[in-house]
Scaffold this active site. Sequence first.
Site, mmCIF file in Angstrom:
data_model
loop_
_atom_site.group_PDB
_atom_site.id
_atom_site.type_symbol
_atom_site.label_atom_id
_atom_site.label_comp_id
_atom_site.label_asym_id
_atom_site.label_seq_id
_atom_site.Cartn_x
_atom_site.Cartn_y
_atom_site.Cartn_z
ATOM 1 N N GLU A 166 -37.770 29.548 -65.187
ATOM 2 C CA GLU A 166 -36.779 30.555 -65.059
ATOM 3 C C GLU A 166 -36.368 31.248 -66.139
ATOM 4 O O GLU A 166 -35.107 31.383 -66.646
ATOM 5 C CB GLU A 166 -35.358 29.628 -64.549
ATOM 6 C CG GLU A 166 -35.836 28.869 -63.375
ATOM 7 C CD GLU A 166 -34.512 28.357 -62.576
ATOM 8 O OE1 GLU A 166 -33.196 28.684 -62.919
ATOM 9 O OE2 GLU A 166 -34.690 28.029 -61.566
ATOM 10 N N GLU A 354 -38.985 23.442 -57.445
ATOM 11 C CA GLU A 354 -37.633 23.017 -57.328
ATOM 12 C C GLU A 354 -37.125 23.414 -56.055
ATOM 13 O O GLU A 354 -37.014 24.558 -55.841
ATOM 14 C CB GLU A 354 -36.585 23.623 -58.450
ATOM 15 C CG GLU A 354 -36.775 22.871 -59.783
ATOM 16 C CD GLU A 354 -35.999 23.307 -60.973
ATOM 17 O OE1 GLU A 354 -34.770 23.702 -60.653
ATOM 18 O OE2 GLU A 354 -36.240 23.354 -62.076
HETATM 19 N N1 LIG Z 1 -28.108 35.595 -59.762
HETATM 20 N N2 LIG Z 1 -28.025 34.323 -60.084
HETATM 21 N N3 LIG Z 1 -27.676 33.409 -60.214
HETATM 22 C C1 LIG Z 1 -28.563 32.435 -61.159
HETATM 23 C C2 LIG Z 1 -29.158 31.509 -60.325
HETATM 24 C C3 LIG Z 1 -29.375 30.380 -61.106
HETATM 25 C C4 LIG Z 1 -29.682 29.224 -60.095
HETATM 26 N N4 LIG Z 1 -30.165 28.070 -60.699
HETATM 27 C C5 LIG Z 1 -31.137 27.386 -61.162
HETATM 28 O O1 LIG Z 1 -32.109 28.055 -60.744
HETATM 29 C C6 LIG Z 1 -31.386 26.179 -61.539
HETATM 30 C C7 LIG Z 1 -32.516 25.458 -61.902
HETATM 31 C C8 LIG Z 1 -32.720 24.653 -63.231
HETATM 32 O O2 LIG Z 1 -34.094 24.873 -63.236
HETATM 33 C C9 LIG Z 1 -32.359 23.365 -63.060
HETATM 34 O O3 LIG Z 1 -32.392 22.747 -64.443
HETATM 35 C C10 LIG Z 1 -30.854 23.139 -62.756
HETATM 36 O O4 LIG Z 1 -30.450 21.815 -62.653
HETATM 37 C C11 LIG Z 1 -31.110 23.791 -61.161
HETATM 38 C C12 LIG Z 1 -29.632 23.250 -60.356
HETATM 39 O O5 LIG Z 1 -28.784 24.629 -60.790
HETATM 40 C C13 LIG Z 1 -31.376 25.109 -61.006
#
Ligand SMILES: N=[N+]=NCCCCNC(=O)[C@@H]1[C@H]2[C@H](O)[C@@H](O)[C@H](O)[C@@H](CO)[C@@H]12
Length: 449
Positions: A166, A354
């Site tokens: 990400e 994920e």
């Molecule tokens: N526009 N906008 N907004 C921001 C979008 C962010 C979305 N969050 C993720 O994708 C994180 C990914 C991460 O790999 C993991 O380490 C996190 O624990 C998960 C749960 O949160 C997901």
Amino acid sequence: MAEGGFPPGFLWGAATAAYQIEGAVDEGGRGESIWDRFSHTPGKTRDGDTGDVACDHYHRYRDDVRIMRELGLAAYRFSVAWPRIFPEGRGRPNPDGVAFYERLLDELEKAGIQPVVTLYHWDLPQALQDRGGWPHRDTAYRFADYAAWMFERLGDRVPYWITHNEPFVVSILGHVTGEHAPGLNDPAAGFRTAHHLLLSHGLAVQAFREGGRRKGRIGITLNLSPVHPASGSPEDEAAARRVDGLINRWFLDPLFRGAYPEDMVEHFGRLIPLPEASEDDMRLISQDVDFLGVNYYSRQVVRHDPGELFLQMRQIDGPGPKTEMGWEVYPAGLGEILRRLHEAYTKAPLFVTENGAAYPDTVSPDGAVHDPDRIAYLRDHLLELSRVIAGGVPVQGYFLWSLMDNFEWAHGYSKRFGILYVDYPTQRRIWKDSAYWYRRVIEANAVVE
Ligand SMILES: N=[N+]=NCCCCNC(=O)[C@@H]1[C@H]2[C@H](O)[C@@H](O)[C@H](O)[C@@H](CO)[C@@H]12
């Protein structure tokens, strides 16, 4: 394939990340990371939670792999903590650091579970941050050195390598909104970070390819979301396109088209000094990958808002039910993004690296954890995924986020994404109903009731 069915050999997995589960931050020669510094900075994380202990996976990995085997996982996605391998981010590697991952690989091999290794899941060595961090171009070359060392050391044992997790979140939440480590509010630094993350990905792919005989495959993981306008008005449509331009196209276009999206270069170029994107850089960044990892959680719904400085937009809530993160449950968005990738960006294999949801899980008096909402979320997204694959999109695996409840970044331990409930005071792992359900899905290689 029947409705809800998956192809033979489909790779069923679950995902975690080092800083979110390992703990043992001062053991085995590990150096400080930017998330150690950030989480120990008052006010940055909920209740001042840190990853100091987390799920104590550093000590409990054997039991955790045993549970993975009982779940029937074919693969396990985890990340290597760069500060365990190079405590100062560079220079002399730390033998105790890599020894932990070799022990973990031993357990996975014995359990017949394929390792999928993410090289960077946000825990930059603090020593590199002190020298400028990701906004500083040299960090890209330090990452390439770390990656090359890992390929040399573990290349024969790892079938899937993911360079970055990400880059959007690292760039924007870490360097523009400041919600994540290192907590900066500096858009120019955010765009330099994005470029250097992509450059470091390219340098790592080059090192991987130059390593010659490589059994494994290499890719990158992006968080991708469909972005829908709140109304059909031209202003809202344009706002949606701008948000799509940042979340999705700012990373997809360099990787698969060799250039940043022109409309967004024009848009941001008026506001922010953008980093130089030389032809050499873009050629490195856009080398072929063996697969693309997609992290999908929800869609974005936006409307035009002339007062918002960065993108002239406002994110609004979609009408669907929300998870504990406030994210709309929108399974169709998974299909929308995967079909778009295959049609417009790459014919390479895709993995859902994920997908999952946080809900306010509690342990019932009977000792069980009933999480029907999570089962419904997972079922609906897997039904959508089955349809996408039946339609010809080469998705080869699915990694549920997450194997266990863990440190949810700025939200600390207040958000539970696991199919295993972690009782932190005792570190007991309790199978949630969704864990039993997921085991049945894997056994059937199909969505079950
Ligand atoms: N526009 N906008 N907004 C921001 C979008 C962010 C979305 N969050 C993720 O994708 C994180 C990914 C991460 O790999 C993991 O380490 C996190 O624990 C998960 C749960 O949160 C997901």
